[in-house]
Motif scaffolding. Sequence first.
Motif, PDB file in Angstrom:
ATOM      1  N   GLU A 146       0.787  -1.182   0.215  1.00 57.87           N
ATOM      2  CA  GLU A 146       0.146   0.104  -0.050  1.00 57.87           C
ATOM      3  C   GLU A 146       0.984   1.287  -0.025  1.00 57.87           C
ATOM      4  O   GLU A 146       0.164   2.263  -0.252  1.00 57.87           O
ATOM      5  CB  GLU A 146      -1.094   0.088   1.241  1.00 57.87           C
ATOM      6  CG  GLU A 146      -0.305  -0.307   2.442  1.00 57.87           C
ATOM      7  CD  GLU A 146      -0.426  -1.701   2.941  1.00 57.87           C
ATOM      8  OE1 GLU A 146      -0.437  -1.969   4.248  1.00 57.87           O
ATOM      9  OE2 GLU A 146      -0.359  -2.717   1.945  1.00 57.87           O
ATOM     10  N   GLN A 205       3.189   1.790  -2.129  1.00 65.87           N
ATOM     11  CA  GLN A 205       3.621   1.834  -3.509  1.00 65.87           C
ATOM     12  C   GLN A 205       2.779   3.186  -4.136  1.00 65.87           C
ATOM     13  O   GLN A 205       1.346   3.051  -3.919  1.00 65.87           O
ATOM     14  CB  GLN A 205       3.375   0.862  -4.490  1.00 65.87           C
ATOM     15  CG  GLN A 205       4.406  -0.475  -3.930  1.00 65.87           C
ATOM     16  CD  GLN A 205       4.137  -1.764  -4.725  1.00 65.87           C
ATOM     17  OE1 GLN A 205       3.318  -1.720  -5.334  1.00 65.87           O
ATOM     18  NE2 GLN A 205       5.095  -2.638  -4.433  1.00 65.87           N
ATOM     19  N   ARG A 206       3.104   3.887  -4.976  1.00 66.32           N
ATOM     20  CA  ARG A 206       2.410   4.973  -5.806  1.00 66.32           C
ATOM     21  C   ARG A 206       1.653   4.290  -7.052  1.00 66.32           C
ATOM     22  O   ARG A 206       1.866   3.078  -7.034  1.00 66.32           O
ATOM     23  CB  ARG A 206       3.239   6.105  -6.271  1.00 66.32           C
ATOM     24  CG  ARG A 206       3.927   6.915  -4.900  1.00 66.32           C
ATOM     25  CD  ARG A 206       4.518   8.094  -5.390  1.00 66.32           C
ATOM     26  NE  ARG A 206       5.477   8.670  -4.514  1.00 66.32           N
ATOM     27  CZ  ARG A 206       6.080   9.674  -4.550  1.00 66.32           C
ATOM     28  NH1 ARG A 206       6.222  10.239  -5.810  1.00 66.32           N
ATOM     29  NH2 ARG A 206       7.042  10.115  -3.640  1.00 66.32           N
ATOM     30  N   ASN A 207       1.054   5.108  -7.940  1.00 67.86           N
ATOM     31  CA  ASN A 207       0.223   4.758  -8.704  1.00 67.86           C
ATOM     32  C   ASN A 207       1.155   3.879  -9.899  1.00 67.86           C
ATOM     33  O   ASN A 207       0.573   3.072 -10.664  1.00 67.86           O
ATOM     34  CB  ASN A 207      -0.429   5.711  -9.728  1.00 67.86           C
ATOM     35  CG  ASN A 207      -1.346   6.255  -8.534  1.00 67.86           C
ATOM     36  OD1 ASN A 207      -1.909   5.437  -7.834  1.00 67.86           O
ATOM     37  ND2 ASN A 207      -1.810   7.576  -8.801  1.00 67.86           N
ATOM     38  N   ASP A 208       2.530   4.236  -9.866  1.00 63.40           N
ATOM     39  CA  ASP A 208       3.576   3.550 -10.738  1.00 63.40           C
ATOM     40  C   ASP A 208       3.816   2.260 -10.410  1.00 63.40           C
ATOM     41  O   ASP A 208       4.744   1.382 -10.913  1.00 63.40           O
ATOM     42  CB  ASP A 208       4.536   4.418 -11.157  1.00 63.40           C
ATOM     43  CG  ASP A 208       5.428   4.814  -9.760  1.00 63.40           C
ATOM     44  OD1 ASP A 208       5.149   4.359  -8.876  1.00 63.40           O
ATOM     45  OD2 ASP A 208       6.346   5.697 -10.054  1.00 63.40           O
ATOM     46  N   GLY A 209       3.107   1.845  -9.235  1.00 57.70           N
ATOM     47  CA  GLY A 209       3.629   0.407  -8.582  1.00 57.70           C
ATOM     48  C   GLY A 209       4.993   0.599  -7.987  1.00 57.70           C
ATOM     49  O   GLY A 209       5.645  -0.660  -7.814  1.00 57.70           O
TER      50      GLY A 209
END
Length: 439
Positions: A171, A173-177
């Motif tokens: 959780e 991680q940002r939107n880029d994983g």
Amino acid sequence: METQSEHHLLNGACRSVIFGKYEMGRLLGQGTFAKVYYGRNLETSESVAIKVIHKDHVVKKEAMMDQIQREISVMRLVKHPNIVELKEVMATKHKIFVVMEYVKGGELFDKVAKGRLKEETARKYFQQLMSAVDFCHSRGVSHRDLKPENLLVDENGDLKVSDFGLSALPEQQRNDGLLHTQCGTPAYVAPEVLRKKGYDGSKTDVWSCGVILYALLAGFLPFQDENMMTMYRKMFKSQFEFPPWFSPESKRLISKILVPDPDRRIKIPAIMRAPWFLKGFKSPIQDDPNQEEIKEPDSQITPKSSPPFFNAFELISSMASGFDLSGLFETRRNSGSLFTSKCSPPDILVKLESLAKKLNFRIACAKEFKVKMQGNSDGRKGKLSVTAEVFEVAPEVTVVEFSKSAGDTLEYRKFCDEDVRPALKDIVWTWQGESNCQS
């Protein structure tokens, strides 16, 4: 209010008893917001380490508070023979007591500081390190601060990974994983962390393990320089030399680990297949407390007229927001998803059985307000098996708890977030940790 024993402890007394269960003795270590004491379980005489955290020191510092909660959550998630075990967490109004396994042998750093290790000894520690790190990654956990100072050795000579204060969960991680927080110890941190463009935590852990392996075999670090920027340039170019006593196989493996490009860096499964690694390797026995054999019921079992009573204190503790750890870390609540409902237990059971059919899960057992369901397809660790148990808090309030019985933890989380929550939204009053309730 502090007990008299707590007051004596924190004012220098040699021994103290907390919660009538643990005797606390000498100071083992001290950090910025916590002290660690040697302790003994009065019932079993087992030695433990007890970290004492003052809530007043951390409650106003959100980042530190998050770090403590994350560290404890991660330690509960990663039960492995080569990881320091979290026993339990207790709390008073002013303090948090984190009871952990006591590792008698000290830091691996102390052994390396005396000089290089024999290849067989270094290999054993590296095997245990990789086994532990691989297990962490299978649970979605990246350690992010692997170094000999955070690796302990017990009285049997076995390695124990400790200090998950900088660890990361999916959780974060940002939107880029990717992860973006710069953390770790300079000599062991992977080059991509320094580039500030995001990184895969599992790949950075592999780099750190490579640095550790080199240090165990050499007695010194691969990248060293008094000037920090010069050291970083060496890391970016992977400029290091092997001492003459390194075996060809160990050099070959380390050369595949200390690759600056994370996409070209060897992965853990390949490391654990390497000939050098496999010599004398014994996979540790893992007793997963979540594993439970699913059997077909022999006959239809009529459920009790009412579900088990759920202690209201547990509900308040686990659902409440803020820095209250008493419910979050209770032993029996292990990695579950909890929600309250105003629907009756029988109606909830019908909804759960409907959910199982919709998701193509077979109901392996339905009895005493407990539904066990199992997926039909194999995942990373076999078929996912989930247990849903219904508890009665009051005539108009019911608690439902989901827990993983078998399978992969990440697949279980995805099951809860993407399947369970949308399917049950019409009967849910509030989910654990959420403050917005349906009217």
